[in-house]
Design a protein around this motif. Sequence first.
Motif, PDB file in Angstrom:
ATOM      1  N   CYS A 183       0.756  -1.191   0.359  1.00  0.00           N
ATOM      2  CA  CYS A 183      -0.174   0.105  -0.052  1.00  0.00           C
ATOM      3  C   CYS A 183       1.187   1.300  -0.437  1.00  0.00           C
ATOM      4  CB  CYS A 183      -1.171  -0.115   0.909  1.00  0.00           C
ATOM      5  SG  CYS A 183      -2.282  -0.818   1.074  1.00  0.00           S
ATOM      6  N   GLU A 184       1.477   1.269   0.985  1.00  0.00           N
ATOM      7  CA  GLU A 184       2.635   2.582   1.188  1.00  0.00           C
ATOM      8  C   GLU A 184       3.197   2.267  -0.930  1.00  0.00           C
ATOM      9  OE1 GLU A 184       4.931   2.155   4.431  1.00  0.00           O
ATOM     10  OE2 GLU A 184       3.459   1.359   5.566  1.00  0.00           O
ATOM     11  N   VAL A 199       2.945   1.917  -3.141  1.00  0.00           N
ATOM     12  CA  VAL A 199       1.670   2.154  -4.767  1.00  0.00           C
ATOM     13  C   VAL A 199       1.181   3.778  -4.406  1.00  0.00           C
ATOM     14  CG1 VAL A 199       1.071  -0.541  -5.014  1.00  0.00           C
ATOM     15  CG2 VAL A 199      -0.743   1.765  -3.900  1.00  0.00           C
ATOM     16  N   ASP A 200       1.572   4.628  -2.828  1.00  0.00           N
ATOM     17  CA  ASP A 200       0.865   5.349  -2.366  1.00  0.00           C
ATOM     18  C   ASP A 200       2.192   6.570  -3.067  1.00  0.00           C
ATOM     19  OD1 ASP A 200      -1.084   5.478  -1.843  1.00  0.00           O
ATOM     20  OD2 ASP A 200      -1.065   5.420   0.345  1.00  0.00           O
ATOM     21  N   GLU A 201       2.946   6.029  -1.950  1.00  0.00           N
ATOM     22  CA  GLU A 201       4.851   6.840  -3.099  1.00  0.00           C
ATOM     23  C   GLU A 201       5.308   6.810  -4.531  1.00  0.00           C
ATOM     24  OE1 GLU A 201       7.860   5.249  -0.850  1.00  0.00           O
ATOM     25  OE2 GLU A 201       6.852   6.033   1.162  1.00  0.00           O
ATOM     26  N   ASN A 203       2.520   6.564  -7.167  1.00  0.00           N
ATOM     27  CA  ASN A 203       1.198   7.235  -7.613  1.00  0.00           C
ATOM     28  C   ASN A 203       0.940   6.294  -8.125  1.00  0.00           C
ATOM     29  OD1 ASN A 203       1.139  10.037  -6.787  1.00  0.00           O
ATOM     30  ND2 ASN A 203       2.834  10.179  -7.523  1.00  0.00           N
ATOM     31  N   TYR A 204       1.104   4.637  -8.390  1.00  0.00           N
ATOM     32  CA  TYR A 204       0.103   3.936  -8.793  1.00  0.00           C
ATOM     33  C   TYR A 204      -1.327   3.347  -8.661  1.00  0.00           C
ATOM     34  CZ  TYR A 204       4.778   2.131  -9.752  1.00  0.00           C
ATOM     35  OH  TYR A 204       6.244   1.528  -9.926  1.00  0.00           O
ATOM     36  N   ASP A 205      -2.066   3.398  -9.200  1.00  0.00           N
ATOM     37  CA  ASP A 205      -3.592   3.154  -8.770  1.00  0.00           C
ATOM     38  C   ASP A 205      -3.597   2.132  -8.230  1.00  0.00           C
ATOM     39  OD1 ASP A 205      -4.002   4.624 -11.519  1.00  0.00           O
ATOM     40  OD2 ASP A 205      -4.359   3.723 -13.008  1.00  0.00           O
ATOM     41  N   GLY A 206      -3.141   1.302  -8.192  1.00  0.00           N
ATOM     42  CA  GLY A 206      -3.218   0.107  -6.737  1.00  0.00           C
ATOM     43  C   GLY A 206      -2.920  -1.305  -7.401  1.00  0.00           C
ATOM     44  N   ARG A 210      -6.852   0.650   3.830  1.00  0.00           N
ATOM     45  CA  ARG A 210      -6.413   1.734   3.165  1.00  0.00           C
ATOM     46  C   ARG A 210      -6.442   2.229   1.970  1.00  0.00           C
ATOM     47  NH1 ARG A 210      -0.496   0.892   4.920  1.00  0.00           N
ATOM     48  NH2 ARG A 210      -0.587   2.611   3.570  1.00  0.00           N
ATOM     49  N   VAL A 262      -6.845   1.432  -0.731  1.00  0.00           N
ATOM     50  CA  VAL A 262      -5.955   0.861  -2.616  1.00  0.00           C
ATOM     51  C   VAL A 262      -6.461  -0.309  -2.711  1.00  0.00           C
ATOM     52  CG1 VAL A 262      -3.775  -0.012  -3.039  1.00  0.00           C
ATOM     53  CG2 VAL A 262      -4.158   1.830  -1.395  1.00  0.00           C
TER      54      VAL A 262
END
Length: 326
Positions: free
Chosen positions: A151-152, A154-156, A158-161, A189, A191
Amino acid sequence: MTDEITVIPGDGIGQEVIPAAVEVLDSLEIDFEFHEADAGDHVEAETGEALPEETYELAASTDATLFGAAGETAADVILPLRTAVDSFVNVRPAKAYPGVDALRPETDLVFLRENTEGVYSGHEDRLSDDLSTLTRVVTSSASEQLAEFACEFVDEGNYDGFHVAHKANVMRETDGRFRDTVVSVADERGVETEEVLMDAFATHVCLDPTQFDVVVCPNLAGDVLSDLAAGLVGGLGMLPSANIGPDRGLFEPVHGSAPDIAGEGVANPAATIVSAAMMLEYLGHDEEGLRVRDAVEGVLEDGPRTPDLGGDASTEDVTNAIVDRL
Ligand code: GGG
């Protein structure tokens, strides 16, 4: 502050690609203290033990470890080294670089491989002349830790999921637990996840790799599927990896010791040098990590290239060309 790095070339071409990566690191103006250590088939042949205690202790206490390859002793070397750094995830990017003759030049994806359990748990027995067994271990806690990381990640990035690859329709209890836990953490989260059966993934990624960005996998599936993806991007000489733990990391090319070409000085150092770039970024040297990535990318595009990529250059030629670009 000095970064303490354990350096373990290991077997076969590890003895060629690790010095290449150290040469690249040495050319940067960073205060590293390198601790040379040994492990692998040749150490077992000499001492009866593939992974000396002092090598394990160095990996468990330094900031990061750069590791080459192990041959027949992989289970006695790689798995304890991953334990030494308490690594719960193996990050394996598979990216086709411009200039490299790749089967699927559009490939650009990252595997997040569970790194502690599954069929790698070591619960294997020879029960009789006819029968051997293996216990596959999957825990909610390890799956949760991997999912939190994903989850972190993909957040960092900038992936969609992310995709979750599994075989829960057959291994209901083990991959079922893995799938349910990972999806539930991602849901909490916020995601997005998409499930894919791991066998179907193997086909889909060959047909159209652009469907995938981040793929979260159980341990063995991550090993096999990332090697498959290596075939799409120019071969095993192209895939780096980072084993991440809470306090330290172990960085190694995905490839093994390649005994067929070991000693010839023609091993492709790209996977190891990009693993070193991942180590630089892990240690907070983002700018230098990017410089190393750019230099590797430039050399892959313009040459020189090692024979696995259709060229006739040596490991040393490629390393010198990378250092010249830095
Ligand atoms: N560079 C690490 C290496 O020696 N890879 C070969 C191998 O057997 N890997 C097994 C694994 O990554 O689990």
